[in-house]
Design an enzyme around this catalytic site. Sequence first.
Site, PDB file in Angstrom:
ATOM      1  N   GLU A 184      -6.689   3.527  17.005  1.00  0.00           N
ATOM      2  CA  GLU A 184      -7.182   4.361  15.902  1.00  0.00           C
ATOM      3  C   GLU A 184      -6.044   4.446  14.903  1.00  0.00           C
ATOM      4  O   GLU A 184      -5.037   5.097  15.169  1.00  0.00           O
ATOM      5  CB  GLU A 184      -7.530   5.766  16.414  1.00  0.00           C
ATOM      6  N   GLU A 201     -15.051   1.965   9.288  1.00  0.00           N
ATOM      7  CA  GLU A 201     -13.640   2.142   9.655  1.00  0.00           C
ATOM      8  C   GLU A 201     -12.902   0.899   9.182  1.00  0.00           C
ATOM      9  O   GLU A 201     -12.905  -0.136   9.844  1.00  0.00           O
ATOM     10  CB  GLU A 201     -13.514   2.373  11.161  1.00  0.00           C
ATOM     11  N   HIS A 229     -16.800  -0.771  13.794  1.00  0.00           N
ATOM     12  CA  HIS A 229     -17.519   0.281  13.081  1.00  0.00           C
ATOM     13  C   HIS A 229     -17.317  -0.004  11.595  1.00  0.00           C
ATOM     14  O   HIS A 229     -16.184   0.052  11.099  1.00  0.00           O
ATOM     15  CB  HIS A 229     -16.981   1.664  13.466  1.00  0.00           C
TER      16      HIS A 229
HETATM   17 ZN   LIG Z   1     -14.597   3.453  15.655  1.00  0.00          ZN
END
Ligand SMILES: [Zn+2]
Length: 444
Positions: free
Chosen positions: A282, A87, A84
């Site tokens: 994450e 990110e 992404h």
């Molecule tokens: Zn992501």
Amino acid sequence: MDLLLYLCLGFWVPVVAALDFKYHHQDAMEAFLKEVAQTHDSITYLHSIGKSVSGRNLWVLVVGRSPKEHKIGIPEFKYIGNMHGDETVGRELLLHLIDHLVKNDGKDPEITRLINNTRIHIMPTMNPDGFESVEEPDCYFSNGRFNKNKYDLNRNFPDGFENNSVPIQAETQAIKNWLKSETFVLSANLHGGALVASYPFDNGVPETGTKQGHSIAPDNDVFEYLAYTYSSKNPEMSAGTSCKNGVGFRNGITNGYTWYPLKGGMQDYNYIWAQCFEITLEVSCCKYPPEETLLDFWNSNKHSLIEYIKQVHLGVKGQVFDVNNNPIPNAIVESSGRSHICPYRTNKFGEYYLLLLPGSYTINATVPGYTSVLKQVTIPENIKNFSALRVDFHFPFQVTNTSSTRISCSEVPLYMYFKSHSGRLKSHYMSLILLTFVSIFHIK
Ligand SMILES: [Zn+2]
Ligand SMILES: *[C@@H]1O[C@H](CO)[C@@H](O)[C@H](O)[C@H]1NC(C)=O
Ligand SMILES: *[C@@H]1O[C@H](CO)[C@@H](O)[C@H](O)[C@H]1NC(C)=O
Ligand SMILES: *[C@@H]1O[C@H](CO)[C@@H](O)[C@H](O)[C@H]1NC(C)=O
Ligand SMILES: *[C@@H]1O[C@H](CO)[C@@H](O)[C@H](O)[C@H]1NC(C)=O
Ligand SMILES: *[C@@H]1O[C@H](CO)[C@@H](O)[C@H](O)[C@H]1NC(C)=O
């Protein structure tokens, strides 16, 4: 003249600037990767696995004692960042990881052993177009998430549970080709917008536990352990720190489906079709935080990043041979009671790798059309050894008709036709999350 030459050589120092804690756009990233590949040419190999929609190279730097090619018994590991585009922390973490690995080879014994016994593939960005398109760095969702054609790359893979009719993007196709070209064993992909290590499955059917709010893989115990290995070395993540408007995760880990289901994700694809265990990391509450925070992110993730790579040495590995000691490709090697919906098969060297926690297992090696050989194995704690337990199989006949390219299953939703399940549910208590209130952004 000689003296002059001597002085020139003597005072020649390579201009290797330290990697700074700033965002590296495509040009600066390429310059850094090329410099590393040149300065550390015996342990690195830089190559592009394809191009983004806008034509940017998808760079991968390989670190290992034999960086250009696979060696029998040396497992293949990978990290992918920035799928992404907005990110961004993972992208910089991976550049610093590269820097750390190459600079500590021959100095830090642990890094040296890691490089001696592992082939580590690092892709700092899978979505360079998305990254370059971000105009105003933002902690929350932005269009830089998507690729140039506005597709979310973590929804772009064939799905194991439902039809996914989204057109495959150049970046996704490059990853799929790459997965076929190497025998990857373990992987993680880095995201931002939360603090958690999330493991398969991201999608599910009732047979994998969706009615109970999760979707459990046959290797659930291994996945919980892998996710916890990462989170436990990251103080904020393991504390279950919840981001603003987010959810706190017990022990900093979660089943992907429990958090929120998604279709077409990369980790499920890796596990189901590429024989590679992948989790989703994450690493920052803020998706695109200020540069001043990058040093802190490196400090809080560096131990996790290294410890996680070592886990590629979990379990058991070996080769399958015929009566003439020729390796048998495409033999099915599985641990009894936890077979994969698309059976894991040996590569062209007859090699298999099974990530398993210490304990006793029955390993079943099958040459389709012929027979199976079962072996009882007791797997020790072998991470400190930087090698899985080695167990080879010998079949008492000659096999002449196997093709050397690894057979995989057709990319249809295999779990739609699935009846029973052998997920390791016993340690599932670890993944019960503390649901405060759910506010789902586009994160993973
Ligand atoms: Zn992501
Ligand atoms: C790593 O490999 C190098 C080169 O093969 C060898 O000289 C060195 O002893 C090894 N180091 C460790 C810690 O295994
Ligand atoms: C999925 O696609 C296949 C082939 O296009 C089709 O036969 C099948 O009915 C579809 N299944 C669902 C659940 O949509
Ligand atoms: C071993 O694996 C093969 C192929 O997956 C399977 O057909 C067979 O039933 C297995 N045998 C045992 C004893 O589990
Ligand atoms: C190899 O031969 C066996 C026995 O004739 C057959 O059952 C099997 O499907 C063949 N395998 C391949 C890969 O062609
Ligand atoms: C570690 O590796 C050595 C050499 O390969 C082997 O003899 C030993 O049994 C291994 N120990 C464990 C705990 O796996």
